[in-house]
Design a protein around this motif. Structure first.
Motif, PDB file in Angstrom:
ATOM      1  N   VAL A 112       0.859  -1.181   0.000  1.00  0.00           N
ATOM      2  CA  VAL A 112       0.000   0.000   0.000  1.00  0.00           C
ATOM      3  C   VAL A 112       0.902   1.241   0.000  1.00  0.00           C
ATOM      4  N   HIS A 158      -6.830   5.761  -1.103  1.00  0.00           N
ATOM      5  CA  HIS A 158      -6.557   4.489  -1.797  1.00  0.00           C
ATOM      6  C   HIS A 158      -7.814   3.969  -2.477  1.00  0.00           C
ATOM      7  N   LEU A 159      -8.916   3.986  -1.718  1.00  0.00           N
ATOM      8  CA  LEU A 159     -10.146   3.371  -2.217  1.00  0.00           C
ATOM      9  C   LEU A 159     -10.774   4.215  -3.322  1.00  0.00           C
ATOM     10  N   VAL A 195      -9.526   3.936  -7.045  1.00  0.00           N
ATOM     11  CA  VAL A 195      -9.958   2.848  -7.931  1.00  0.00           C
ATOM     12  C   VAL A 195     -11.471   2.640  -7.945  1.00  0.00           C
ATOM     13  N   VAL A 247     -17.062   1.904  -2.723  1.00  0.00           N
ATOM     14  CA  VAL A 247     -16.311   2.266  -1.513  1.00  0.00           C
ATOM     15  C   VAL A 247     -17.208   2.077  -0.279  1.00  0.00           C
ATOM     16  N   LEU A 263      -6.893  -3.458   3.131  1.00  0.00           N
ATOM     17  CA  LEU A 263      -6.882  -2.387   2.128  1.00  0.00           C
ATOM     18  C   LEU A 263      -6.471  -2.942   0.757  1.00  0.00           C
ATOM     19  N   ALA A 264      -5.471  -3.820   0.751  1.00  0.00           N
ATOM     20  CA  ALA A 264      -5.017  -4.402  -0.525  1.00  0.00           C
ATOM     21  C   ALA A 264      -6.129  -5.247  -1.159  1.00  0.00           C
ATOM     22  N   SER A 316      -9.346  -4.844  -0.598  1.00  0.00           N
ATOM     23  CA  SER A 316     -10.416  -3.914  -0.993  1.00  0.00           C
ATOM     24  C   SER A 316     -10.122  -3.265  -2.335  1.00  0.00           C
ATOM     25  N   ARG A 317      -8.877  -2.861  -2.488  1.00  0.00           N
ATOM     26  CA  ARG A 317      -8.480  -2.218  -3.744  1.00  0.00           C
ATOM     27  C   ARG A 317      -8.735  -3.149  -4.924  1.00  0.00           C
TER      28      ARG A 317
END
Ligand SMILES: Nc1ncnc2c1ncn2[C@@H]1O[C@H](COP(=O)(O)OP(=O)(O)OP(=O)(O)O)[C@@H](O)[C@H]1O
Length: 237
Positions: A91, A100-101, A104, A113, A142-143, A145-146
């Motif tokens: 990240v 981050h979210l 993308v 999101v 987070l990874a 989710s992305r």
């Protein structure tokens, strides 16, 4: 007429220089999750990277929903519908969770999101924190989710629980099971046999660059001799 499998890998060979690492990997998977386990250095990461177009293959092919994707560059493989969560998370240290979210996320996708924040309340609490201020488990969420925000047909995950505390591993397992139920295909590479067998019933073992065994979770868990033969000591970890 039988429909095409979500992912099919047929006779895939990869070399690093003169080192022959994948020796004709063949597998098929649909929307039910599939876990690939194996000792260190057996070629699991290389398989993920070859599927994603991040390392070139020198023979064989990869198809997504019947469409040939091998030979395409990684961004085109992603665009075709495969999300990738590489080993080590990666990240951005200076971007917040929300940034981050939103980078993308699309408002009209199945995964938005808002849905991510509903699925991972911890990320919602941390939305203003920078990547550098997140724990290992939060970075992993987070990874994942992305990758989900790209609304993939298939997610390829390389050791998502590596280095995480047991309580966080449990949460990641829950998330992976939810992804499995949501209709997104899941190809999970794991060293942790418990995680692999909790997430998918179908298990493949990689040995020396090949799929050496296909079995089900219960068989692998109940047969110590089989585990020792294919996985050695790491199976007991
Ligand atoms: N970029 C590279 N150049 C040369 N050899 C490599 C490269 N990447 C991996 N290898 C070698 O290829 C083999 C397979 O590595 P790979 O990382 O795919 O295995 P793995 O099963 O994912 O292992 P681990 O669980 O330790 O990550 C190993 O012998 C490794 O040393």
């Amino acid at each position: 007429m039988a429909s095409d499998p979500l992912l099919s890998v047929d006779g895939l060979h990869v070399y690093y220089g003169s080192s022959h690492v994948l020796h004709g990997v063949t597998l098929e998977t649909g929307t039910a999750p599939l876990s690939i386990v194996g000792r260190n250095g057996m070629g699991k990461t290389t398989l993920c990277q070859a599927i994603m177009g991040l390392v070139p293959s020198s023979g064989g092919e990869v198809r997504l929903g019947g469409e040939r994707i091998s030979g395409r560059r990684a961004f085109k493989v992603a665009r075709a519908g495969i999300g990738y969560v590489p080993q080590g998370r990666r990240v951005f240290r200076s971007l917040s969770v929300d940034e981050h979210l939103r980078l993308v996320g699309k408002p009209d996708g199945e995964w938005t999101v808002e849905r991510i924040y509903g699925t991972f309340p911890r990320l919602a609490e941390r939305r203003r924190n920078g990547g550098a201020a997140l724990s290992g488990g939060e970075q992993q969420m987070l990874a994942i989710s992305r990758a989900l925000l790209l609304n993939p047909r298939l997610l390829v995950m390389d050791e998502p629980t590596e280095g995480l505390a047991p309580v966080i591993v449990e949460h990641v397992v829950e998330v992976l099971r939810e992804i499995g139920r949501s209709g997104v295909g899941l190809l999970l590479v794991e060293q942790n046999l418990t995680v692999a067998t909790e997430v998918s019933d179908r298990i493949m073992v990689m040995m020396n660059g090949e799929i050496a065994l296909e079995t089900d979770a219960a068989t692998l868990l109940n047969d110590r001799a089989l585990r020792n033969r294919y996985l050695g000591v790491s199976a007991e970890a």
